[in-house]
Enzyme design. Sequence first.
Site, short mmCIF file in Angstrom:
data_model
loop_
_atom_site.label_atom_id
_atom_site.label_comp_id
_atom_site.label_asym_id
_atom_site.label_seq_id
_atom_site.Cartn_x
_atom_site.Cartn_y
_atom_site.Cartn_z
N SER A 267 5.49 -2.17 -3.63
CA SER A 267 5.21 -2.16 -2.20
C SER A 267 6.46 -2.51 -1.39
O SER A 267 7.48 -1.86 -1.56
CB SER A 267 4.05 -3.11 -1.93
N HIS A 409 -3.80 -0.78 -4.81
CA HIS A 409 -2.45 -1.24 -4.48
C HIS A 409 -2.09 -2.47 -5.31
O HIS A 409 -2.47 -3.59 -4.96
CB HIS A 409 -2.44 -1.56 -2.98
C1 GTR Z 1 1.46 -3.58 3.90
C2 GTR Z 1 2.52 -2.66 4.48
C3 GTR Z 1 2.97 -1.74 3.40
C4 GTR Z 1 3.27 -2.46 2.11
C5 GTR Z 1 2.37 -3.65 1.83
C6 GTR Z 1 2.84 -4.61 0.76
O1 GTR Z 1 0.82 -4.34 4.81
O2 GTR Z 1 1.95 -1.95 5.53
O3 GTR Z 1 4.06 -0.97 3.85
O4 GTR Z 1 4.59 -2.82 2.04
O5 GTR Z 1 2.11 -4.38 2.94
O6 GTR Z 1 4.01 -4.96 0.68
O7 GTR Z 1 2.00 -5.03 -0.03
#
Ligand code: GTR
Length: 436
Positions: A267, A409
């Site tokens: 991420s 995620h």
């Molecule tokens: C989210 C962000 C993403 C991603 C994520 C993370 O809120 O919008 O771009 O980077 O965080 O790092 O888990």
Amino acid sequence: MRTTRSLIGAIVMLLAPIGAWGVLSGADRQLEGGAQGRWTANPEIVRRTSERQPSFNYDEAKVPSYTLPDPLLGSNGRVRTREEWRRRRSEILEAFREHVHGRSPGRPEQVGFETIEKQPRAMDGTATLERIAIVSRHAGREHRFELTLFLPNARREPVPVFLLLNNRPVSNTDPTRRERSGFWPAEALIARGYGIAAIQNNDIAPDDKVRFREGAIRLFEGDPGGQRPASAWGALAAWGWGASRALDYFATNSRVDASRVAVVGHSRGGKAALWAGAEDERFALVASNDSGEGGAALTRRIYGETLARITEAFPHWFAGSYQGFAGREHTLPVDQHMLLALIAPRALYVASADEDLWADPRGEFLSQVHASPVYALFGEPAIAANEMPPLDRPLIRGRRAYHVRTGGHNLTPYDWDRFMDFADTLWRRPTPASPR
Ligand code: GTR
């Protein structure tokens, strides 16, 4: 009548693969062939995600068409050779510094390494644990952060190391191993003969829009009040800078093969890992996991997170100038396939997750596709737009790889296993048999 109908049917069939994406740039069309067996977003996940985030686009058919800048077309015309690419590469790198990440200061005046702990029989004797303080001194100031490193005791020769830029709580990379997390499955890497390391993003630049300067940035800039220049470096660049200092340490450790270090991030950590690999050509492999917007996903492809939203929510990640492209992505001199191209000809793994539509799996894959012309300069095979692999079926193509995994995620043991499989293909090539 029947002929007309079948004619229309044939035309519709021919157009189907294009209509399904609705977004093909000229280059996409060129790279497209058939379209069998590729991943497409699960309609149920699309429905759920759109319901949760109605102001973002999750409909392929609604992605506006876009044209990507050509990575091989520089101010001196078209690049045809590796030598010409060096010059074009500097132009692209400079454009990312100016408009996206800001300018990293490079090495400080002094970097030193202090051993905090060394444990030769960690993990039931299978590994050596080292905890190292990386101490940077510059302009009379000092900054220190910690590196955790496990090395496999079973290997006599210098080993490749996977370095994680950890964006999650430090408990995920617990050196005592009382806590074990699939986010950093250290035992699994040791079992396969790899070294595994981690640094904490927050120690290098706090992930906070107010406090992000209270780390490596302060080391170089001190505490001046007022506005920073529009191209001043942000937190992603600072995290990447930290990865380079860890690599400085690896180069001093005879048990590490510093020519085979992989930088890994998930991420926001994945965005930083890509930038670390672009800025520092000593990294032999870059693995970006669910890095999405500002990472592997194409910015011009309006699907999931957007430039406007990311720079509003996380202004401290980027150079101030990046925000100026919100809603004007088409005016950016770069897109993320060019960030990937900066890693050529080194190894590059891009990983996505099926439920993580916010990160735009298809946009992450397409960046690999459109980095192909640059990899081709080095004799690397192309990845075509119609080759997006099905779920959980990694595509390894020369020095590049891609997968889209079942689930959400996260960085999981599945992702790590695939990164290691890929590294095995690069670094464990059987040595040619010697003639009898
Ligand atoms: C989210 C962000 C993403 C991603 C994520 C993370 O809120 O919008 O771009 O980077 O965080 O790092 O888990």
